[in-house]
Design an enzyme around this catalytic site. Structure first.
Site, mmCIF file in Angstrom:
data_model
loop_
_atom_site.group_PDB
_atom_site.id
_atom_site.type_symbol
_atom_site.label_atom_id
_atom_site.label_comp_id
_atom_site.label_asym_id
_atom_site.label_seq_id
_atom_site.Cartn_x
_atom_site.Cartn_y
_atom_site.Cartn_z
ATOM 1 C CG ASP A 135 7.934 -0.384 6.858
ATOM 2 O OD1 ASP A 135 8.328 0.748 6.985
ATOM 3 O OD2 ASP A 135 7.296 -0.511 5.645
ATOM 4 C CG HIS A 142 1.312 6.320 3.768
ATOM 5 N ND1 HIS A 142 1.401 6.072 2.365
ATOM 6 C CD2 HIS A 142 1.309 5.009 4.329
ATOM 7 C CE1 HIS A 142 1.360 4.813 2.153
ATOM 8 N NE2 HIS A 142 1.626 4.026 3.257
ATOM 9 C CD GLU A 208 4.766 1.802 1.126
ATOM 10 O OE1 GLU A 208 3.595 1.831 1.213
ATOM 11 O OE2 GLU A 208 5.404 1.278 2.033
ATOM 12 C CD GLU A 210 8.721 2.971 4.658
ATOM 13 O OE1 GLU A 210 9.188 2.724 5.666
ATOM 14 O OE2 GLU A 210 8.008 2.254 4.103
ATOM 15 C CG ASP A 242 8.185 -0.964 1.995
ATOM 16 O OD1 ASP A 242 8.634 -1.983 1.351
ATOM 17 O OD2 ASP A 242 7.256 -0.845 2.826
ATOM 18 N NE ARG A 246 1.402 0.959 -3.062
ATOM 19 C CZ ARG A 246 1.827 0.928 -1.953
ATOM 20 N NH1 ARG A 246 1.519 0.155 -0.886
ATOM 21 N NH2 ARG A 246 2.570 2.019 -1.491
ATOM 22 C CD GLN A 249 0.070 -2.979 0.308
ATOM 23 O OE1 GLN A 249 0.830 -2.350 -0.397
ATOM 24 N NE2 GLN A 249 -0.295 -2.368 1.434
ATOM 25 C CE LYS A 262 3.963 -2.530 1.849
ATOM 26 N NZ LYS A 262 4.031 -1.150 1.736
ATOM 27 C CB THR A 266 13.436 -3.322 1.763
ATOM 28 O OG1 THR A 266 12.204 -3.840 1.608
ATOM 29 C CG2 THR A 266 13.314 -1.818 2.271
ATOM 30 C CD GLU A 372 0.101 8.115 0.104
ATOM 31 O OE1 GLU A 372 1.315 7.354 0.069
ATOM 32 O OE2 GLU A 372 -0.398 8.890 0.802
HETATM 33 O O1 LIG Z 1 -3.200 -1.737 4.363
HETATM 34 C C1 LIG Z 1 -2.694 -0.482 4.642
HETATM 35 O O2 LIG Z 1 -3.251 0.445 5.218
HETATM 36 C C2 LIG Z 1 -1.164 -0.216 4.090
HETATM 37 C C3 LIG Z 1 -0.321 -0.870 4.560
HETATM 38 C C4 LIG Z 1 1.166 -0.596 4.199
HETATM 39 O O3 LIG Z 1 1.046 0.157 2.978
HETATM 40 C C5 LIG Z 1 2.221 -0.945 4.904
HETATM 41 C C6 LIG Z 1 3.186 -0.125 4.903
HETATM 42 O O4 LIG Z 1 4.343 -0.463 4.416
HETATM 43 C C7 LIG Z 1 3.254 1.258 5.888
HETATM 44 C C8 LIG Z 1 3.895 2.509 5.441
HETATM 45 O O5 LIG Z 1 4.983 2.511 4.709
HETATM 46 O O6 LIG Z 1 3.486 3.415 6.135
HETATM 47 CA CA LIG Z 2 6.303 0.824 4.152
HETATM 48 MG MG LIG Z 3 9.742 -3.597 0.694
#
Ligand SMILES: O=C(O)/C=C/C(=O)CC(=O)CC(=O)O
Ligand SMILES: [Ca+2]
Ligand SMILES: [Mg+2]
Length: 429
Positions: A135, A142, A208, A210, A242, A246, A249, A262, A266, A372
């Protein structure tokens, strides 16, 4: 060899609605289960699914070098490995078979009975066995937004971002086709103000927006793919959601990047739209802001104008569109991504999948994630049923759609639609 399948003047003897994503100029590839419980490779025109295995057995691909069982498989990997020339011959032939002026199959009732299916008679499967899934992180908007929200608004875009198509390696075991629900994952998070993590259901489930490209066998170990040849090795594209937790993450990603936040799921759309079909929709992408190294410099137009949208549908309610974006906003294009991926000699195989990264555009209504759109929950998004969302609730369905339109011809991807279910209740004790 010309791509005659893209002829904008051609109509089909199969019915196609005016706003269909699947006119005779599309001819995508997918895998489906038929009413007789047979798995086959197929295509789609309008709302008719077409069994390519049956067409091949009946001799409709005569003259094209194909093995007898190439379409009688549960994945497209072998067909994709046959290479671009074969994909083009097959698409061109399908265009001829279903051309309004061609009576051969149209007038053969027996053949039509084994070749054609209504959509409610089939069940779409994952189109490829995905060996490796990468990915990328290729939307500048973004990357800037996430940097602002997760780290430092003053230095939102990290120093490497304008030089490298940043990416991470995803999990292929949890990639699912549209229609398969996803459970809210549990994991470790660090609550605001706490110094020790807790375990429990993620509270911040996000999508996400994509797209992803599927590759053919491209290179040997040690052999880089030059940026200007990269498109030769791209079979086609799908929509990709995706799914992201959060809160998980934010706690886990330092310093090696996304992991369990993640890998729980997916989702992808089931029909692969070929790069050949997207040819008329080529456009120029964003201009480089910083000088790019030679292996990333490309000639010509390598971006594609694909309109994208995301809707949220609460259980039992109407859906609300929450984002409108476009694939062309991507700063690093697919050719650059594939050249970068292989520059160290890492092999890419038939059926590998490369996610674009979240496709956020320049305006707030084009952001590709709830993180976002709701700005970390500070501005909840209003839905038509009067409810609000900061992130995704249990039982919500997230639907992504995409299409290209130019000079009266429209081709699209259908949708990737996924319901979020509550945390999985284990039956094992
Ligand atoms: O930590 C970060 O800057 C962000 C990471 C992501 O969200 C990774 C990702 O999946 C990238 C994306 O979909 O653009
Ligand atoms: Ca992604
Ligand atoms: Mg995923």
């Amino acid at each position: 060899m010309p791509i005659t399948a893209n002829n904008p003047d051609r109509t089909s003897w199969l019915h196609v609605d005016k706003n269909s994503d699947f006119p005779i100029q599309n001819i995508p590839f997918g895998v489906f289960l038929t009413r007789d419980d047979i798995i086959t490779i197929g295509t789609r025109i309008g709302d008719t699914a077409i069994d390519l295995g049956a067409l091949h057995q009946l001799g409709y691909f005569e003259g094209i070098p194909l093995t007898d069982d190439i379409f009688l498989q549960d994945t497209l990997n072998d067909f994709i490995a046959d290479g671009r020339k074969t994909w083009r011959l097959v698409r061109n032939r399908i265009g001829e078979i279903f051309d309004a002026e061609n009576d051969t199959l149209k007038s053969n009732k027996q053949h039509k009975e084994v070749v054609l299916f209504r959509l409610d008679e089939i069940e779409m499967q994952l189109p490829v066995q995905i060996g490796d899934y990468t990915d990328f992180y290729s939307s500048k908007e973004h990357a800037t937004n996430v940097g602002t929200l997760f780290r430092d608004p003053e230095n939102a875009l990290l120093p490497n971002w304008l030089h490298i198509p940043v990416g991470y390696h995803g999990r292929s075991s949890s990639i699912i086709p549209s229609g398969i629900p996803v459970h809210r994952p549990q994991g470790q998070t660090l609550p605001n103000g706490a110094t020790e993590p807790v375990f429990g259901p993620s509270k911040l489930i996000d999508f996400e927006l994509e797209m992803a490209f599927i590759t053919t066998d491209a290179n040997d170990l040690g052999e880089p793919i030059p940026v200007n040849e990269a498109e030769e090795y791209i079979f086609g594209l799908v929509l990709l959601n995706d799914w992201s937790a959060r809160d998980i993450q934010k706690w886990e990603y330092v310093p090696l990047g996304p992991f369990l936040a993640k890998s729980f799921a997916t989702s992808i759309s089931p029909w692969i739209v070929t790069l050949d079909a997207l040819e008329p929709y080529r456009v120029e992408g964003p201009k480089p802001i910083k000088k790019q190294l030679d292996y990333l410099k490309f000639k010509g137009k390598k971006s594609y104008d694909i309109n994208l949208e995301v809707s949220i549908q609460p259980k039992g309610a109407k859906e609300t569109t929450v984002s409108n974006s476009n694939f062309k906003y991507m700063y690093w294009n697919m050719s650059q991504q594939l050249a970068h991926h292989t520059v160290n000699g890492c092999p890419v195989n038939s059926g590998d999948m490369m996610g674009s990264g979240t496709l956020s555009g320049p305006t707030p209504d084009s952001y590709g994630s709830m993180l976002e759109l709701s700005w970390r929950g500070e501005n909840p998004v209003k839905l038509k049923d009067g409810s609000e969302r900061k992130f995704i609730n249990d039982h919500d369905t997230v639907i992504m759609r995409g299409y290209c339109e130019k000079d009266g011809t429209r081709i699209g991807f259908g949708e990737v639609s996924t319901q979020l279910l509550p945390v999985f209740e284990s039956k094992k004790k």
